[in-house]
Design an enzyme around this catalytic site. Structure first.
Site, PDB file in Angstrom:
ATOM      1  CG  ASN A 259      -1.717   1.214   1.414  1.00  0.00           C
ATOM      2  OD1 ASN A 259      -1.814   2.033   0.507  1.00  0.00           O
ATOM      3  ND2 ASN A 259      -2.332   1.361   2.586  1.00  0.00           N
TER       4      ASN A 259
ATOM      5  CE  LYS B 221      -0.224   3.376   4.679  1.00  0.00           C
ATOM      6  NZ  LYS B 221      -0.151   3.537   6.125  1.00  0.00           N
TER       7      LYS B 221
ATOM      8  CG  HIS C 151      -5.874   1.957   5.181  1.00  0.00           C
ATOM      9  ND1 HIS C 151      -5.465   2.929   6.065  1.00  0.00           N
ATOM     10  CD2 HIS C 151      -4.833   1.103   5.041  1.00  0.00           C
ATOM     11  CE1 HIS C 151      -4.218   2.669   6.441  1.00  0.00           C
ATOM     12  NE2 HIS C 151      -3.811   1.572   5.823  1.00  0.00           N
TER      13      HIS C 151
ATOM     14  CD  GLU D 196      -3.074   5.628   6.652  1.00  0.00           C
ATOM     15  OE1 GLU D 196      -3.061   5.658   5.405  1.00  0.00           O
ATOM     16  OE2 GLU D 196      -2.138   5.142   7.323  1.00  0.00           O
TER      17      GLU D 196
ATOM     18  CD  GLU E  93      -3.518  -2.489   7.293  1.00  0.00           C
ATOM     19  OE1 GLU E  93      -2.417  -2.698   6.768  1.00  0.00           O
ATOM     20  OE2 GLU E  93      -4.186  -1.473   7.069  1.00  0.00           O
TER      21      GLU E  93
ATOM     22  N   GLY F 212       2.349   2.354  10.629  1.00  0.00           N
ATOM     23  CA  GLY F 212       3.286   3.464  10.478  1.00  0.00           C
ATOM     24  C   GLY F 212       4.021   3.837  11.747  1.00  0.00           C
TER      25      GLY F 212
ATOM     26  CB  SER G 148       5.158  -1.720  11.870  1.00  0.00           C
ATOM     27  OG  SER G 148       4.754  -0.380  12.099  1.00  0.00           O
TER      28      SER G 148
HETATM   29  P1  PGA Z   1       2.736   0.334   7.604  1.00  0.00           P
HETATM   30  O1  PGA Z   1       1.291   0.552   6.952  1.00  0.00           O
HETATM   31  O2  PGA Z   1       3.276  -0.952   7.044  1.00  0.00           O
HETATM   32  O3  PGA Z   1       3.545   1.527   7.167  1.00  0.00           O
HETATM   33  O4  PGA Z   1       2.549   0.263   9.075  1.00  0.00           O
HETATM   34  C1  PGA Z   1       0.424  -0.527   6.735  1.00  0.00           C
HETATM   35  C2  PGA Z   1      -0.866  -0.037   6.161  1.00  0.00           C
HETATM   36  O5  PGA Z   1      -1.301   1.066   6.517  1.00  0.00           O
HETATM   37  O6  PGA Z   1      -1.493  -0.724   5.337  1.00  0.00           O
END
Ligand code: PGA
Length: 255
Positions: free
Chosen positions: A9, A11, A98, A100, A170, A176, A216
């Site tokens: 992803n 983003k 997601h 976000e 997640e 992140g 992560s």
């Molecule tokens: P990350 O993000 O691996 O940077 O923690 C995962 C995601 O948001 O799908």
């Protein structure tokens, strides 16, 4: 049998040139010599989808996913991108729900259910995301919340519909942050999700659904996470932006 999947992803990152180079580097690395790879999915920003589809379309081990889609098919919805548009570009997957999107764009379970329907109606595979914020885990309500998220967005589907979904667990506190769930925490929640689906649709349906872990994931922890019985691969954010690291994560998902 459920499929092993490693999805990146991206983003809202990368210039067009950087995006092109990233996908090209990963695709050329795995040129035919690797046989038992997981399904690999790149999820770039919308403007790069067509280019990444053209880089990957000769190799069925790779697919392209969008990071979101509208719940509507067509019409006066300025700024939106619909599932039929994605389908026409050669996109196969779409991330839905997601954290976000839930957090910054106010997407809730009812809306996500509509987005799931829009994706399925256009033969796109939803990668449906669920996961709890830290405060909910500290309150020991994480399994209840994730079960509710799955119910709200997916349990209106018939068995044939839910079988087409990929789920990504997640935990928000791991996205992140560099703070990964332990493999034990991931396995525990994946088993809860699978059991919940089995309760509604039966064991056979639940066993056929890929449940990815996200939050992560990196080259150092992927192997252990992916080896858990109910973890069928990963949805990778930050580490998917670096070709060498993403390559290592894909290798960790190989059989
Ligand atoms: P990350 O993000 O691996 O940077 O923690 C995962 C995601 O948001 O799908």
């Amino acid at each position: 049998m459920r499929q092993k999947i490693v999805a990146g992803n991206w983003k809202m990152n990368k210039t067009p040139e950087e995006a092109h180079q990233l996908a090209s580097a990963v695709v050329s690395f795995f040129d035919q010599q690797y046989t038992s790879l997981p399904k690999i999915i790149f999820c770039p920003p919308f403007p790069y989808l067509a280019d990444i589809v053209s880089i990957t379309k000769h190799d069925t081990r790779f697919s392209v996913g969008a990071q979101n889609c509208s719940e509507h098919q067509w019409g006066a919805y300025t700024g939106e991108v619909s599932a039929p548009m994605l389908k026409a570009l050669g996109v196969k997957y779409v991330i839905i729900g997601h954290s976000e999107r839930r957090q910054y764009f106010g997407e809730d379970g009812a809306l996500l259910a509509q987005k799931v329907d829009a994706a399925l109606a256009n033969n796109l595979t939803p990668v449906f995301c669920c996961g709890e914020p830290l405060i909910v885990r500290e309150d020991n309500k994480h399994t209840d919340l994730v079960k509710t998220q799955v119910e709200e967005a997916l349990f209106h589907l018939p068995a044939e519909g839910i079988k087409k979904i990929v789920i990504a667990y997640e935990p928000v506190w791991a996205i992140g942050t560099g703070k990964t769930a332990t493999s034990q925490q991931a396995q525990e929640m994946h088993a809860v999700i699978r059991k919940h689906i089995a309760g509604r649709y039966g064991k056979e349906v639940a066993e056929s659904i890929s449940i990815l872990y996200g939050g992560s994931v990196n080259a150092g922890n992927a192997k252990e996470l992916f080896s858990c019985a109910d973890v069928d691969g990963g949805l990778v954010g930050g580490a998917s932006l670096k070709p060498n690291e993403f390559i290592e994560i894909i290798k960790a998902g190989s059989n």
